[in-house]
Design an enzyme around this catalytic site. Structure first.
Site, short mmCIF file in Angstrom:
data_model
loop_
_atom_site.label_atom_id
_atom_site.label_comp_id
_atom_site.label_asym_id
_atom_site.label_seq_id
_atom_site.Cartn_x
_atom_site.Cartn_y
_atom_site.Cartn_z
N ASP A 88 -76.05 15.52 1.79
CA ASP A 88 -77.14 14.73 1.22
C ASP A 88 -77.60 13.73 2.27
OD1 ASP A 88 -78.89 13.37 -0.83
OD2 ASP A 88 -77.75 14.70 -2.14
N HIS A 92 -83.30 15.76 0.73
CA HIS A 92 -81.91 15.25 0.73
C HIS A 92 -81.18 15.63 2.02
CE1 HIS A 92 -81.76 13.70 -3.40
NE2 HIS A 92 -82.51 14.74 -3.74
N GLU A 100 -86.35 17.52 -5.53
CA GLU A 100 -86.86 16.20 -5.14
C GLU A 100 -87.30 16.13 -3.67
OE1 GLU A 100 -84.38 13.45 -8.30
OE2 GLU A 100 -83.61 13.64 -6.27
#
Length: 650
Positions: free
Chosen positions: A216, A290, A368
């Protein structure tokens, strides 16, 4: 962390009160038995209470099949039955009809119990567990241990003298095949030994998938040979403690010495440790978003020239969520879909990940991903012209399909978060649904395999009670709401549902004790939702069992959240604009006592009976719950200023 719909979820997560029972229903005979005597989580499919009890003697025999897959299960059973009792266990690896406990693999396959089911018979003189395969015996052993008194969980010799369990007949098997917990080791670093403890805890409640979130913005946690900077740079950041996403950006001279990574040998150990306990480990490499840790290590993977100055995130704000999803990136944390080096990089990573993890799926994220840095990038514009891509979701879809082919070329199946549905992906790609149910319905209509892990029920990083009780994150998720989780909800095609899981993101989880606090008891609720037939689920019975398991966790030195006992605050304004504070509890049978004078209330203070109007000069409302004469909840200090913020203006 999945942030979209957080405000909506706050409004959706409800609560209800239920009476606490002291008995559980026998599913065959319609009689009742004390929950303190039989408290099995997850609830079995069929349980019949028989007359009498089995008592363990101080020199007992266990008959075990000559199957190496059961070695770990046998060690577990022997340790649980000898350490707290001080008794001696003799292991017999051949037919021993006289044995006190017999573990038997069926010579003929029993289709009723399937691959993971078992039959457990406890009679006065003998215990027999039967299963088709070793995994079934392993789960039968977990149930057997739960039948023993809570002291069986002690890590040292107990003072208990009578080790009796009720006579029962149990036939049991799981509702769904995928029963997972996701452990995010990227946001905060957890050692190999801590991951193994996580596995030990999850299998006690019949979970069989560890979703291992390895990469991440805050860390890259797995060694990739030939790409040393992923762990030399990407695994380390400045140590910060505070509110994630609101921390002061690190200075240039602050040491980047917080973090760590798993060597490939570590990964092999974890995978074997899990397999010995019938757990599959699914790795996740989260791309194209990420990915700041990877970009800090290899800036050429980014579309953005400024990436040469990027560092692994240490908790500072890097996204603007004010306009919803996808977010607006303040730094570009995405891999560049227009850069062939990215696909060469991912081929190297996925080749080694595929070799390290035998499980059939590799999770490649896809959630995202911000698009604002792509929008005016000349490389992206050239890619769009070349490939006929019209929108930024089209660009991400192009990336996803390229990565999908890499994963499949290694003999693995691709899984991603439900955002990847926008990218015209192959039906062979599996979807992990975390947003609304509509995405799961869409995925099954398009013949994708689906695992449900919805924020509304299964996000275990969410607060468990009022925000004043825990580190503030995106929403609250109470135990009773988690218990409503249905992995096969109305509207989906059940043929394509593999199962479900709970997700523990760790932005605000700094250590293993907090991991346990966030998991339990909500992971009890998800376990029962994934294993137990819907018609056997009952909140009142479940919570009575949960209270018994709190005692077991105490003896096992496992932390858990007592949030279910905390009062719930509901605030509004009266017609004359005064505050009105309504208090309630998630379970019935509790009394709430309060004070406004800064002193600490007990049961001799005023008892809550109707909405409260704080005195004009009061600064804090203190509340505590009691069951009868005994305090059971935590003392909560609610600032009046916080109540003022929550009360809508009329």
């Amino acid at each position: 962390m999945k942030k979209i719909f957080s405000i909506l979820i706050l409004s959706l997560i409800g609560f209800s009160g239920f009476a606490q029972p002291n008995a559980q229903q026998d599913t065959e005979t319609n009689s009742f038995y004390p929950t303190s005597e039989i408290a099995i989580i997850p609830e079995p499919v069929l349980l019949k209470r028989l007359e009498g009890k089995f008592t363990l003697t101080n020199n007992f025999t266990i008959e075990v099949p000559a199957n190496p897959e059961l070695n770990t299960a046998i060690v577990f059973l022997k340790e649980r039955l000898t350490i707290p009792t001080g008794y001696y266990a003799h292991i017999e690896r051949k037919t021993a009809t006289h044995a006190d406990i017999r573990l038997l693999l069926n010579t003929q396959y029993n289709p009723e119990i399937g691959k993971e089911g078992y039959q457990l018979s406890v009679h006065k003189n003998q215990i027999i567990i039967k299963a088709n395969v070793p995994a079934g015996l392993f789960y039968g052993i977990q149930t057997l241990i739960q039948l023993f008194p809570k002291e069986i969980e002690s890590k040292s010799l107990s003072n208990l003298k009578n080790w009796s369990i009720p006579a029962v007949e149990i036939t049991d098997y799981p509702k769904v095949e995928w029963r997972g917990l996701m452990f995010d080791v990227a946001r905060h670093w957890f050692t190999k030994e801590e991951v193994m403890r996580f596995i030990d805890d999850m299998v006690r409640y019949k979970y069989n998938i560890l979703h291992f979130h390895l990469t991440d913005d805050e860390g890259w946690r797995v060694e990739i040979k030939g790409l040393p900077r992923l762990t030399e740079v990407g695994a380390w950041r400045v140590k910060k403690e505070g509110e994630f996403g609101a921390m002061i950006p690190p200075g240039p001279n602050e040491p980047r010495n917080y973090g760590g990574f798993y060597t490939q040998e570590d990964i092999k150990e974890i995978v074997k440790y899990a397999a010995d306990r019938f757990v599959n480990v699914m790795p996740e490499v989260d791309v194209p978003g990420h990915s700041l840790a990877a970009i800090a290590a290899y800036p050429e993977l980014s579309c953005t020239p400024e990436a040469v100055n990027y560092k692994v995130r240490s908790g500072e704000r890097i996204m603007d969520w004010s306009r919803g999803a996808p977010p607006t990136a303040l730094v570009d944390n995405t891999l560049c879909p227009a850069n062939e080096k990215v696909y060469e990089f991912l081929d190297t990573v996925i080749t080694q990940i595929a070799a390290l993890f035998p499980f059939e799926y590799i999770h490649m994220g896809g959630d995202e991903a911000p698009h604002n840095f792509w929008q005016n990038n000349p490389q992206i514009k050239a890619l769009m012209a070349k490939e006929g891509l019209k929108t930024m979701p089209d660009v991400q879809g192009y990336f996803t399909r390229r990565v999908e082919k890499i994963v499949e070329s290694k003999g693995k199946k691709y899984m991603g978060w439900d955002e990847i549905l926008e990218g015209n992906i192959s039906s062979s790609t599996a979807i992990m649904n975390w947003r609304t149910l509509n995405f799961a319905i869409e995925a099954t209509k398009n013949k994708h395999e689906v695992v449900l892990s919805p924020t509304a029920y299964a996000y275990l990083d969410y607060m468990q009670a009022d925000p004043i009780t825990e580190p503030r994150v995106y929403a609250s998720l109470r135990l009773s709401k988690s218990y409503e989780f249905d992995p096969i909800p109305p509207g989906v095609d059940p043929k394509y549902i593999k199962g479900g899981q709970g997700n523990l993101w760790t932005e605000q989880v700094y250590n293993m004790r907090q991991v346990q606090y966030m998991l339990w008891p909500r992971a009890f609720a998800i376990s029962e939702s994934l294993w137990t037939p819907k018609e056997n689920k009952d909140w009142k019975h479940f919570f009575a069992k949960t209270e018994e398991h709190f005692k077991r966790l105490d003896l096992n030195e496992t932390k858990y959240a007592p949030s279910v006992y905390d009062p719930i605050f509901e605030v509004k304004r009266t017609a004359d604009k005064q505050l009105s504070v309504k208090l309630s509890t998630e379970i019935e049978g509790l009394d709430i006592y309060y004070s406004f004078d800064n002193s600490f209330p007990d049961r001799f203070y005023p008892k809550y009976t109707e909405p409260l109007v704080p005195p004009v000069d009061a600064t804090v409302l203190k509340v505590i719950t009691y069951r009868g004469k005994d305090p059971i909840g935590r003392m909560l200090n609610m600032p009046i200023s916080e109540l003022q913020k929550r009360a809508p203006n009329r």
